[in-house]
Write an enzyme that holds these catalytic residues in place. Structure first.
Site, PDB file in Angstrom:
ATOM      1  N   SER A   1     -22.212 -25.146  13.863  1.00  0.00           N
ATOM      2  CA  SER A   1     -23.495 -24.539  14.236  1.00  0.00           C
ATOM      3  C   SER A   1     -24.470 -24.549  13.070  1.00  0.00           C
ATOM      4  O   SER A   1     -25.622 -24.936  13.223  1.00  0.00           O
ATOM      5  CB  SER A   1     -23.298 -23.083  14.674  1.00  0.00           C
ATOM      6  OG  SER A   1     -22.653 -23.038  15.895  1.00  0.00           O
TER       7      SER A   1
ATOM      8  N   GLN B   1     -18.621 -16.631  15.000  1.00  0.00           N
ATOM      9  CA  GLN B   1     -19.927 -17.293  14.952  1.00  0.00           C
ATOM     10  C   GLN B   1     -20.442 -17.490  13.527  1.00  0.00           C
ATOM     11  O   GLN B   1     -20.996 -18.534  13.201  1.00  0.00           O
ATOM     12  CB  GLN B   1     -20.947 -16.479  15.741  1.00  0.00           C
ATOM     13  CG  GLN B   1     -21.341 -17.198  17.015  1.00  0.00           C
ATOM     14  CD  GLN B   1     -22.174 -16.341  17.948  1.00  0.00           C
ATOM     15  OE1 GLN B   1     -22.396 -15.160  17.706  1.00  0.00           O
ATOM     16  NE2 GLN B   1     -22.632 -16.951  19.005  1.00  0.00           N
TER      17      GLN B   1
ATOM     18  N   ASP C   1     -18.977 -20.615  11.626  1.00  0.00           N
ATOM     19  CA  ASP C   1     -19.002 -21.882  12.348  1.00  0.00           C
ATOM     20  C   ASP C   1     -19.855 -22.926  11.625  1.00  0.00           C
ATOM     21  O   ASP C   1     -21.081 -22.902  11.705  1.00  0.00           O
ATOM     22  CB  ASP C   1     -19.541 -21.596  13.761  1.00  0.00           C
ATOM     23  CG  ASP C   1     -19.491 -22.797  14.666  1.00  0.00           C
ATOM     24  OD1 ASP C   1     -19.210 -23.903  14.164  1.00  0.00           O
ATOM     25  OD2 ASP C   1     -19.728 -22.640  15.871  1.00  0.00           O
TER      26      ASP C   1
ATOM     27  N   ARG D   1     -15.135 -21.050  19.409  1.00  0.00           N
ATOM     28  CA  ARG D   1     -16.477 -20.543  19.734  1.00  0.00           C
ATOM     29  C   ARG D   1     -16.368 -19.172  20.362  1.00  0.00           C
ATOM     30  O   ARG D   1     -16.566 -18.987  21.554  1.00  0.00           O
ATOM     31  CB  ARG D   1     -17.153 -21.530  20.637  1.00  0.00           C
ATOM     32  CG  ARG D   1     -17.296 -22.799  19.859  1.00  0.00           C
ATOM     33  CD  ARG D   1     -18.338 -23.636  20.364  1.00  0.00           C
ATOM     34  NE  ARG D   1     -18.974 -24.285  19.243  1.00  0.00           N
ATOM     35  CZ  ARG D   1     -19.790 -25.286  19.368  1.00  0.00           C
ATOM     36  NH1 ARG D   1     -20.100 -25.726  20.550  1.00  0.00           N
ATOM     37  NH2 ARG D   1     -20.320 -25.830  18.313  1.00  0.00           N
TER      38      ARG D   1
ATOM     39  N   TYR E   1     -18.666 -26.738  25.174  1.00  0.00           N
ATOM     40  CA  TYR E   1     -18.641 -28.183  24.951  1.00  0.00           C
ATOM     41  C   TYR E   1     -18.731 -28.966  26.256  1.00  0.00           C
ATOM     42  O   TYR E   1     -18.255 -28.532  27.300  1.00  0.00           O
ATOM     43  CB  TYR E   1     -17.347 -28.584  24.243  1.00  0.00           C
ATOM     44  CG  TYR E   1     -17.298 -28.174  22.800  1.00  0.00           C
ATOM     45  CD1 TYR E   1     -18.216 -28.676  21.888  1.00  0.00           C
ATOM     46  CD2 TYR E   1     -16.336 -27.297  22.339  1.00  0.00           C
ATOM     47  CE1 TYR E   1     -18.162 -28.317  20.551  1.00  0.00           C
ATOM     48  CE2 TYR E   1     -16.268 -26.927  21.010  1.00  0.00           C
ATOM     49  CZ  TYR E   1     -17.196 -27.447  20.120  1.00  0.00           C
ATOM     50  OH  TYR E   1     -17.134 -27.092  18.811  1.00  0.00           O
TER      51      TYR E   1
END
Ligand code: NAD
Length: 378
Positions: free
Chosen positions: A133, A127, A130, A122, A230
């Protein structure tokens, strides 16, 4: 020329595909040869002709895998199906490394390099790569839409000639990517929304979306974002305080969406049967964590369970219920990853050993497991 193969997903209920006509075109523009298994995109509304028009070769699995350097999947392919691929070829997919350990071991034995997209770190640079996500975002939306469909009332307040209907109250538990999208979707539909999380950073995010933050104050939660964004398992004192808070709040809710996950572990139990019994009949709970053990007592994947007049739903694979959009975003995640590591001279992507992304996602290489997270849980 580097050969990329895109397989048709074989897992039950998997409707997504790892490449779209758009990403096929982009891979070809980078200089790759792309082969797609016939029918791979059908359940995501992509015809073989669309792939062909983008420049892909189409064929049976064995044909497209012959000599492949890179195999793309949504879920990990059966290791037995990979005969004929190039030695040391990359397998790139959501490989479920903790849940499918035997399969990862088989990849090692087959001498392939398995890259688990859900282990993407992360960090800002990653990004756009991912998959957790991109897929959670859609799942959070779909949970609210399907909960609304199962709810025998309307979401918004309505003033009609026959009288007024009050707005539904929606409570979102777990405010990561899915939870934030669930808040936004429920708000757009006109519900009165509240939300909770264990990470203190989410309080501001909840409020900025116009929802009410419900937090345990008596016991400290997780400061800020938590490690890598997390959560971890909470203390018994926290769990007890959370249960008390939820009990007081949940009885007044019409819709509850639970999204809480802890990486590498079973999902935390957030709602007990006794709490369900306190809810009004006709209320709906959507358990987005049902496939990871469930946040809700009694939830069963892909079934609508009714307890105390409350409907409890949840899918084994929520993004698969939005196959076209989920595939489009998943495919872009894969393209963004491979194109970021593309080496023009080599005519293919190269993953430097010392790169943070390589270290995080590479599970197997040279016949052995090389991933720290996997080795730590061996
Ligand atoms: P997740 O799917 O792992 O968990 C969902 C949510 O459940 C999290 O917010 C978590 O805190 C919460 N949760 C866990 N246990 C709980 C409990 N007992 N009670 C209540 N809530 C509980 O999380 P996620 O959606 O993957 O994202 C988590 C964070 O990471 C977000 O802040 C997100 O913005 C961030 N993120 C950053 C990047 C990046 O920088 N590249 C990418 C993705 C996500």
């Amino acid at each position: 020329m580097v050969k990329i193969a895109v397989l048709k997903e074989k897992a039950a209920g998997e409707t997504r595909v790892a490449a779209t006509a758009e990403t096929v075109r982009k891979f070809i523009a980078l200089g790759a040869d792309v082969a797609v298994e016939a029918g791979a995109g059908l359940s995501a509304a992509i015809a073989d002709a669309d792939y062909a028009a983008a420049g892909a070769r189409l064929g049976k699995a064995a044909d497209i895998l012959a000599g492949a350097d890179i195999v793309l999947g949504v879920q990990g392919p059966d290791p037995k199906s990979l005969k004929g691929i190039a030695p040391g070829a990359w397998i790139i997919a959501g490989l479920d490394p903790f849940g499918q350990r035997a399969r990862v071991d088989a990849y090692a034995k087959a001498g392939v390099e398995a890259l688990a997209m859900e282990f993407m770190p992360r960090i800002t640079r990653a990004q756009s790569m991912d998959i957790l996500s991109s897929q959670s975002n859609l799942a959070g939306y779909k949970a609210v839409i399907d909960a609304a469909a199962a709810y025998g009332r309307a979401f918004p307040m309505m003033m009609t000639a026959a009288g007024t209907i009050s707005a539904a109250r929606a409570f979102i538990m777990g405010v990561g990517v899915a939870g934030l999208q669930a808040i936004a979707t429920a708000r757009r539909l006109g519900a009165q929304v509240s939300a909770t999380d264990v990470r203190s950073a989410t309080r501001e995010q909840i409020e900025s979306l116009g929802a009410k933050a419900i937090f345990v104050d008596s016991v400290e939660g997780i400061e800020g974002e938590g490690s890598g964004g997390y959560a971890t398992e909470m203390s018994d004192a926290y769990k007890a305080a959370q249960a008390e808070l939820v009990s007081a709040h949940i009885a007044k809710q019409d819709i509850v969406i639970t999204t809480a996950l802890i990486p590498g572990r079973a999902a935390p139990r957030l709602i007990s049967d006794a709490q369900i019994a306190s809810m009004k009949p006709g209320s709906v709970i959507f358990d987005l964590a049902v496939a990871q053990g469930g946040n809700v007592e009694g939830s069963v994947a892909d079934q609508m369970v009714e307890r105390h007049g409350v409907k409890i739903i949840g899918y084994a694979n929520t993004p698969a219920h939005l196959p076209a959009d989920a595939s489009a975003l998943f495919a872009r995640n894969l393209y963004n990853f491979l194109s970021a590591f593309w080496d023009k001279e080599a005519g293919r992507p190269l993953l430097p050993d010392e790169d943070e992304i390589t270290a995080a996602i590479r599970l197997t290489k040279g016949g052995v497991i090389v991933n720290e997270r996997l080795l730590a849980t061996a």
